[in-house]
Enzyme design. Structure first.
Site, mmCIF file in Angstrom:
data_model
loop_
_atom_site.group_PDB
_atom_site.id
_atom_site.type_symbol
_atom_site.label_atom_id
_atom_site.label_comp_id
_atom_site.label_asym_id
_atom_site.label_seq_id
_atom_site.Cartn_x
_atom_site.Cartn_y
_atom_site.Cartn_z
ATOM 1 N N CYS A 57 97.865 11.844 58.939
ATOM 2 C CA CYS A 57 97.833 12.259 57.523
ATOM 3 C C CYS A 57 98.881 13.330 57.229
ATOM 4 O O CYS A 57 99.104 13.668 56.064
ATOM 5 C CB CYS A 57 96.441 12.756 57.169
ATOM 6 S SG CYS A 57 95.138 11.933 58.092
ATOM 7 N N LYS B 50 91.494 14.856 46.704
ATOM 8 C CA LYS B 50 90.268 14.266 46.169
ATOM 9 C C LYS B 50 90.492 13.583 44.821
ATOM 10 O O LYS B 50 90.000 12.477 44.596
ATOM 11 C CB LYS B 50 89.193 15.353 46.024
ATOM 12 C CG LYS B 50 87.939 14.890 45.300
ATOM 13 C CD LYS B 50 87.165 13.859 46.110
ATOM 14 C CE LYS B 50 86.053 13.204 45.310
ATOM 15 N NZ LYS B 50 86.571 12.137 44.423
ATOM 16 N N HIS C 249 95.048 10.164 47.735
ATOM 17 C CA HIS C 249 95.531 10.476 49.083
ATOM 18 C C HIS C 249 96.138 9.238 49.736
ATOM 19 O O HIS C 249 95.534 8.642 50.624
ATOM 20 C CB HIS C 249 94.364 11.030 49.911
ATOM 21 C CG HIS C 249 94.708 11.428 51.301
ATOM 22 N ND1 HIS C 249 95.970 11.845 51.686
ATOM 23 C CD2 HIS C 249 93.945 11.487 52.430
ATOM 24 C CE1 HIS C 249 95.954 12.130 52.978
ATOM 25 N NE2 HIS C 249 94.753 11.905 53.457
#
Lengths: 129, 382
Positions: free
Chosen positions: B83, B326, B330
């Site tokens: 990520c 959020k 993402h």
């Protein structure tokens, strides 16, 4: 799907709980060439007794396809009595009985099947004691 | 080392981009960034993506993206750090410009997440495949185990934890690129479906398609391209254990502190100098722990502080003015670059209704796995 060699090389850890105890006191499952904290390369092989304590846990409600038939199921981070840290499902229990600090024993269990004609994978899960 | 500036940015809208494939999204972001900077030819580029192979069966992104963004011939490199891939791409480009190797370098990221049915198994590759994922733990499950220990150790309540996504959704309302630009209530969080106890759906960042790109050049050339460059004042990076169970303290993300300390040292700054921070709120608990590791709050206090309004406008520091992972969305490999774009908007006064007033320094924090890697950038308005 993976070739069987992927699972073959893990068999001592998964089936016999083979770990390493470094001269620094650090205990690792799986194998490492070097203790990540002390840098020590000197160790002896040990077999974990399988008993330990839950440090944290969750109840998995949304799983990958391999495990979705088992939801909801508990997974825990466990510190074995020898000091090794590992992650395992907690099985054969009421999920409400899984707690931080609960004592567990690692047992030999089927983990998953890779489809109808794939490999059946085994390993350790934890039961409450 | 040369000073490095951002001279242009571009991104797609974040969301379910059914009409665009991975090449379309990255090319759109990259071309927008080049147009924004007014450059026709770049010297080099980096593209961050966590798992284009598992998500789209496409690797070899250097060739693909050079081809489709009209830059065949230039060197390119696919950067992967789960990520944190996007932030890692920006860092790699920074190093290439700072070193003097190249002048005009594009850094970005992309992820096409909606083309697969079982995304959970892809995300789990950011954990220890043989010793975590094999035993049935999902990616939300890892953060759930952090949350459980944190809540027990510090007395953080379920309601306080919910204030993180509530705040981030409130911020996202003013972000036209956000995937879910609407407010949510406490009830929405507490009644959302359970994913990995105690984390519910509204604690978790969504599945998102998207791409983001920035153009870097030496600071002393920046005025050739723009009146408002943003300086990359510092970058810090670090790694942590691959498996969550090997973290000595399950309420800590030590790689975040290592990366932040390196960035603060390089910048000669402290947390008090930073006006806003884009953090990696992949899960609600992550924003709380990260805000502590970055030095904005004492350990064990960030959850209550954010619940009391210290993480929004008028508070101690504005956390995730973009809406965060959020609410903005993402797209894993794009996130780190998109965070840098938000900082660029804020530091050039282009953030519209979500503008943080009088911001001189902003920070971005991009994280891989359960804290296995982290990239922190400090950016400066000029």
């Amino acid at each position: 799907m993976a070739d069987s060699a992927r699972y073959h090389r893990e068999k001592f850890h998964r089936y016999a709980l083979e770990a390493q105890k470094f001269d620094s006191g650090y205990v690792s499952l799986p194998n490492r060439y070097i203790d990540p904290n002390s840098g020590s390369r000197t160790y002896e092989k040990i077999n974990l007794k399988g008993t330990g304590t839950i440090l944290s846990f969750t109840i998995i409600h949304i799983a990958s396809n391999q495990f979705s038939h088992s939801t909801p199921y508990p997974v825990a981070i466990i510190e074995t009595d020898e000091g090794a840290r590992l992650t395992a499902m907690v099985t054969d229990c009421d999920i409400n009985d899984v707690k931080i600090g609960a004592r567990v024993e690692l047992v030999f269990r089927k983990i998953m099947e890779e489809g109808e004609s794939g490999i059946i994978n085994y390993g350790y899960k934890a039961v409450l004691i | 080392m040369r000073d490095v500036a951002i001279i242009g940015v571009g991104m797609t809208k974040f969301g379910e981009l059914w009409e665009q494939g991975i090449r379309d999204m990255f090319a759109e972001a990259a071309i927008k960034a080049m147009d924004d900077a007014g450059v026709k030819k770049i010297d080099s580029f980096y593209v961050g993506a966590m798992s284009s192979g598992l998500y789209t069966y496409q690797e070899h992104l250097s060739s693909l993206m050079a081809d489709y963004m009209g830059q065949i011939g230039v060197p390119g490199l696919h950067v992967e750090s789960a990520c944190a891939s996007g932030g890692s791409a920006v860092r790699a480009a920074f190093i290439e410009v700072a070193s003097g190797m190249s002048d005009i370098v594009l850094a970005g990221g992309v992820e096409k997440m909606w083309d697969v049915e079982d995304g959970t198994i892809v995300l789990a590759t950011a954990s220890d495949q043989e010793y975590e994922a094999y035993n049935g733990v999902t990616f939300p499950g890892l953060y759930a185990m952090m949350a459980r220990v944190y809540m027990e150790k510090y007395g953080l309540t379920r309601e306080e934890l919910a204030q993180v996504p509530i705040k981030n959704h409130k911020h996202s309302v003013n972000n036209p690129n956000a995937q879910y630009p609407f407010e949510i209530s406490l009830n929405d969080v507490l009644k959302s479906s359970m994913v990995a106890d105690p984390l519910r759906l509204m604690d978790c960042s969504p599945i998102t398609d998207g791409a983001a790109a920035v153009i870097l050049c030496p600071l002393d050339r920046a005025k050739e391209f723009t009146d408002k460059p943003v300086k990359i004042r510092a970058v810090g990076a670090a790694t942590g254990p691959i498996a969550l169970h090997d973290h000595k303290d399950l309420t800590r993300l030590e790689a975040v502190k290592l990366a932040a300390d390196r960035a603060y040292k390089m910048a000669g700054l402290s947390p008090a100098d930073i006006s806003f921070v884009e953090v990696h709120d992949c899960f609600s608990i992550a924003e709380i722990i990260v805000a502590e590791e970055l030095g904005f709050f004492e350990y064990g206090t960030a959850g209550k502080a954010i619940a009391e309004g210290q993480g929004t406008y008028g508070g101690k520091i504005v956390i995730n003015p973009s809406g965060g992972l959020k609410a903005k969305g993402h797209p894993v490999g794009a996130t780190g670059a998109a965070q840098v774009i938000e900082a660029y908007y804020q530091l050039t006064g282009k953030a519209g209704a979500r503008q943080v007033p009088d911001a001189k320094f902003g920070m971005t924090q991009n994280m891989g796995g359960s804290g296995g890697s982290c990239i922190v950038h400090i950016l400066e308005a000029l």
